[in-house]
Scaffold this motif. Sequence first.
Motif, PDB file in Angstrom:
ATOM      1  N   SER A  25       0.810  -1.272   0.074  1.00  0.00           N
ATOM      2  CA  SER A  25       0.154   0.044  -0.160  1.00  0.00           C
ATOM      3  C   SER A  25       0.961   1.408  -0.112  1.00  0.00           C
ATOM      4  N   GLU A  26       2.118   1.250   0.903  1.00  0.00           N
ATOM      5  CA  GLU A  26       2.728   2.424   0.843  1.00  0.00           C
ATOM      6  C   GLU A  26       3.454   2.501  -0.408  1.00  0.00           C
ATOM      7  N   LYS A  27       3.983   1.467  -1.153  1.00  0.00           N
ATOM      8  CA  LYS A  27       4.770   1.586  -2.419  1.00  0.00           C
ATOM      9  C   LYS A  27       3.839   2.168  -3.435  1.00  0.00           C
ATOM     10  N   VAL A  28       2.446   1.688  -3.573  1.00  0.00           N
ATOM     11  CA  VAL A  28       1.528   2.144  -4.438  1.00  0.00           C
ATOM     12  C   VAL A  28       1.340   3.774  -4.247  1.00  0.00           C
ATOM     13  N   ASP A  86      -6.644   5.149 -15.288  1.00  0.00           N
ATOM     14  CA  ASP A  86      -7.964   4.622 -14.848  1.00  0.00           C
ATOM     15  C   ASP A  86      -7.960   3.309 -14.447  1.00  0.00           C
ATOM     16  N   ASP A  87      -7.271   2.329 -15.232  1.00  0.00           N
ATOM     17  CA  ASP A  87      -7.263   1.081 -14.873  1.00  0.00           C
ATOM     18  C   ASP A  87      -6.503   0.956 -13.738  1.00  0.00           C
ATOM     19  N   PHE A  88      -5.336   1.700 -13.546  1.00  0.00           N
ATOM     20  CA  PHE A  88      -4.283   1.575 -12.170  1.00  0.00           C
ATOM     21  C   PHE A  88      -5.324   1.979 -10.944  1.00  0.00           C
ATOM     22  N   GLY A 143      -7.374   0.995  -6.370  1.00  0.00           N
ATOM     23  CA  GLY A 143      -8.113   1.869  -5.414  1.00  0.00           C
ATOM     24  C   GLY A 143      -8.518   1.624  -4.021  1.00  0.00           C
ATOM     25  N   HIS A 144      -8.348   0.277  -3.739  1.00  0.00           N
ATOM     26  CA  HIS A 144      -8.464  -0.195  -2.253  1.00  0.00           C
ATOM     27  C   HIS A 144      -7.431   0.544  -1.387  1.00  0.00           C
ATOM     28  N   TYR A 145      -6.421   0.904  -2.151  1.00  0.00           N
ATOM     29  CA  TYR A 145      -5.268   1.714  -1.082  1.00  0.00           C
ATOM     30  C   TYR A 145      -5.588   3.149  -1.165  1.00  0.00           C
ATOM     31  N   LYS A 146      -4.884   3.889  -0.494  1.00  0.00           N
ATOM     32  CA  LYS A 146      -4.942   5.164  -0.442  1.00  0.00           C
ATOM     33  C   LYS A 146      -3.985   5.641  -1.711  1.00  0.00           C
TER      34      LYS A 146
END
Length: 66
Positions: free
Chosen positions: A4-7, A52-54, A59-62
């Motif tokens: 999540s932090e990497k994203v 958009d696809d990313f 999208g479940h991550y911040k």
Amino acid sequence: MEESEKVWIATVAISKSLTYEQLKYSDYLNGKESFIDDVWEFVKECKEIGADDFVEKYGHYKLYAI
């Protein structure tokens, strides 16, 4: 570092148009420079599949606004 932090850091890099080197030595990876390749994989993925696809995929991550 969790995925999540990497994203999140990847979305910051995309939004701010940071290069690999700029991101590696930025405050976002201060003390965590060893994770640059992992984070950069998300940057590359976003560029390949589009924002958009990313967002749909992660999208479940911040996320930072991209």
